[in-house]
Design an enzyme around this catalytic site. Structure first.
Site, short mmCIF file in Angstrom:
data_model
loop_
_atom_site.label_atom_id
_atom_site.label_comp_id
_atom_site.label_asym_id
_atom_site.label_seq_id
_atom_site.Cartn_x
_atom_site.Cartn_y
_atom_site.Cartn_z
N ARG A 71 -42.03 -9.67 8.89
CA ARG A 71 -41.24 -8.77 9.72
C ARG A 71 -41.57 -7.30 9.41
O ARG A 71 -42.08 -6.98 8.33
CB ARG A 71 -39.74 -9.02 9.53
CG ARG A 71 -39.21 -8.71 8.17
CD ARG A 71 -37.69 -8.81 8.14
NE ARG A 71 -37.20 -10.17 8.13
CZ ARG A 71 -35.90 -10.49 8.02
NH1 ARG A 71 -34.99 -9.51 7.94
NH2 ARG A 71 -35.51 -11.74 8.00
N ARG A 117 5.77 -25.17 18.12
CA ARG A 117 4.69 -25.29 17.13
C ARG A 117 4.19 -26.74 17.08
O ARG A 117 4.96 -27.66 16.77
CB ARG A 117 5.23 -24.87 15.77
CG ARG A 117 4.21 -24.85 14.64
CD ARG A 117 4.90 -24.54 13.31
NE ARG A 117 3.95 -24.43 12.22
CZ ARG A 117 3.48 -23.28 11.75
NH1 ARG A 117 3.89 -22.15 12.27
NH2 ARG A 117 2.64 -23.27 10.75
N ARG A 166 -34.44 -12.23 4.19
CA ARG A 166 -34.79 -10.92 3.65
C ARG A 166 -34.79 -10.97 2.12
O ARG A 166 -33.99 -11.68 1.50
CB ARG A 166 -33.79 -9.88 4.16
CG ARG A 166 -34.24 -8.44 4.04
CD ARG A 166 -33.30 -7.56 4.85
NE ARG A 166 -31.95 -7.59 4.32
CZ ARG A 166 -31.49 -6.74 3.40
NH1 ARG A 166 -32.30 -5.81 2.90
NH2 ARG A 166 -30.26 -6.81 2.97
N GLN A 186 -29.62 -20.37 9.47
CA GLN A 186 -29.26 -19.40 8.44
C GLN A 186 -29.38 -20.07 7.07
O GLN A 186 -28.78 -21.13 6.83
CB GLN A 186 -27.83 -18.91 8.65
CG GLN A 186 -27.58 -18.30 10.02
CD GLN A 186 -28.37 -17.02 10.24
OE1 GLN A 186 -28.29 -16.09 9.46
NE2 GLN A 186 -29.15 -16.97 11.31
N ASN A 233 -31.81 -15.75 -1.34
CA ASN A 233 -32.57 -16.79 -0.66
C ASN A 233 -33.43 -17.63 -1.59
O ASN A 233 -33.82 -18.74 -1.24
CB ASN A 233 -33.45 -16.16 0.43
CG ASN A 233 -32.62 -15.64 1.58
OD1 ASN A 233 -31.84 -16.36 2.19
ND2 ASN A 233 -32.76 -14.35 1.87
N SER A 258 -29.61 -9.66 12.98
CA SER A 258 -30.36 -10.89 13.18
C SER A 258 -31.02 -10.90 14.55
O SER A 258 -32.12 -11.45 14.71
CB SER A 258 -29.43 -12.10 13.05
OG SER A 258 -28.94 -12.22 11.74
#
Length: 268
Positions: free
Chosen positions: A107, A199, A48, A143, A58, A118
């Site tokens: 889109r 543990r 986007r 991604q 991006n 997404s």
């Protein structure tokens, strides 16, 4: 070339000139009268233009290349995908995607809003592919915010998805972390994944597999049926921690660039 790992997967041939896979090259007539291509696997990377945390994220340069370039090129160099798409509403991102060798899915305004998930982008893309007679068997959603993903990660995912009883494969990293949760809101905590009295030492414990967000690969019919990127039968490709940084904030960008340089990623 991403990190010097551009080798093709054995037995898979690349389409000349675009670095993607054309496994059969067959065409069949669709019910709409068009010619439909038999496509096996496609990638669609959501990108986007209106990112908020890091403006124009991006396209921001990461080790000398736009951030989205790293995932696009890793997909192309994997030779797993018939086609690699970038889904965007932004003309500049679309132009960069085409320069990198990807195709563009434009889109809708609804899918470009801040509140769009997404899943909404993925489903819109698949419906668009079906309308034009190019329904794939598998779809992968990388991604852009995970730029240290390698071609071999996609090769491993595709191998797992196609050779096992699985609906989906996602990328993970292994973390040795002890998880605590409140028993009730405002109440005391309890250990979620270990017993404090016993543990375990790190070397005696496999740890937890943490979804790192680099990519999701699934059967298309399962995505359409469940309206979700993942089905119920899920396998994983494990990535090392240093390649599992998900860039959401400016500090993540700096950390990821440092790790990229340290581990041999460059813009050549």
């Amino acid at each position: 070339m991403v990190g010097g790992h551009g080798n093709s997967q054995p037995g898979v041939r690349a389409t000349p000139g675009c670095g993607t896979v054309n496994r059969t090259g067959d065409t069949t007539a669709s019910t709409t009268g068009r010619t439909a291509r038999n496509m096996t696997c496609v990638a669609v990377l959501p990108a986007r233009g209106g990112s908020k945390g890091i403006p124009r994220k991006n396209l921001k340069l990461f080790l000398g290349k736009p951030l989205l370039a790293w995932q696009v090129q890793a997909c192309l160099q994997s030779h797993v995908f018939d086609e690699v798409y970038v889904s965007t509403e932004d003309e500049e991102i679309a132009a960069v995607a085409k320069e990198l060798g990807a195709k563009v899915h434009v889109r809708s305004p609804e899918a470009a809003e801040d509140t769009a998930s997404s899943e909404m982008v993925l489903l819109e893309f698949l419906e668009w592919m079906i309308r034009k007679g190019e329904k794939p068997t598998y779809v992968c959603m990388p991604q852009a915010t995970s730029p240290l993903t390698l071609p071999e990660d996609y090769q491993k995912a595709y191998e797992k998805l196609t050779h096992n009883d699985a609906d989906s494969v996602l990328s993970v990293c292994r973390e040795h972390v002890f998880l605590w949760r409140p028993q009730q809101e405002g109440k005391h905590l309890h250990a979620h994944n270990y017993v404090p009295k016993t543990r375990p030492r790190r070397q005696d414990w496999e740890g937890e597999l943490i979804e790192n967000g680099a990519f999701y690969m699934s059967k298309v019919d399962v995505v359409l049926r469940d309206q979700c990127r993942l089905g119920s039968k899920v396998l994983a490709v494990e990535m090392p921690k240093h390649r599992s940084v998900d860039i959401d904030a400016a500090d993540d960008f700096k950390v990821c660039e440092f790790l990229g340089r340290l581990h041999g990623f460059d813009a050549t």
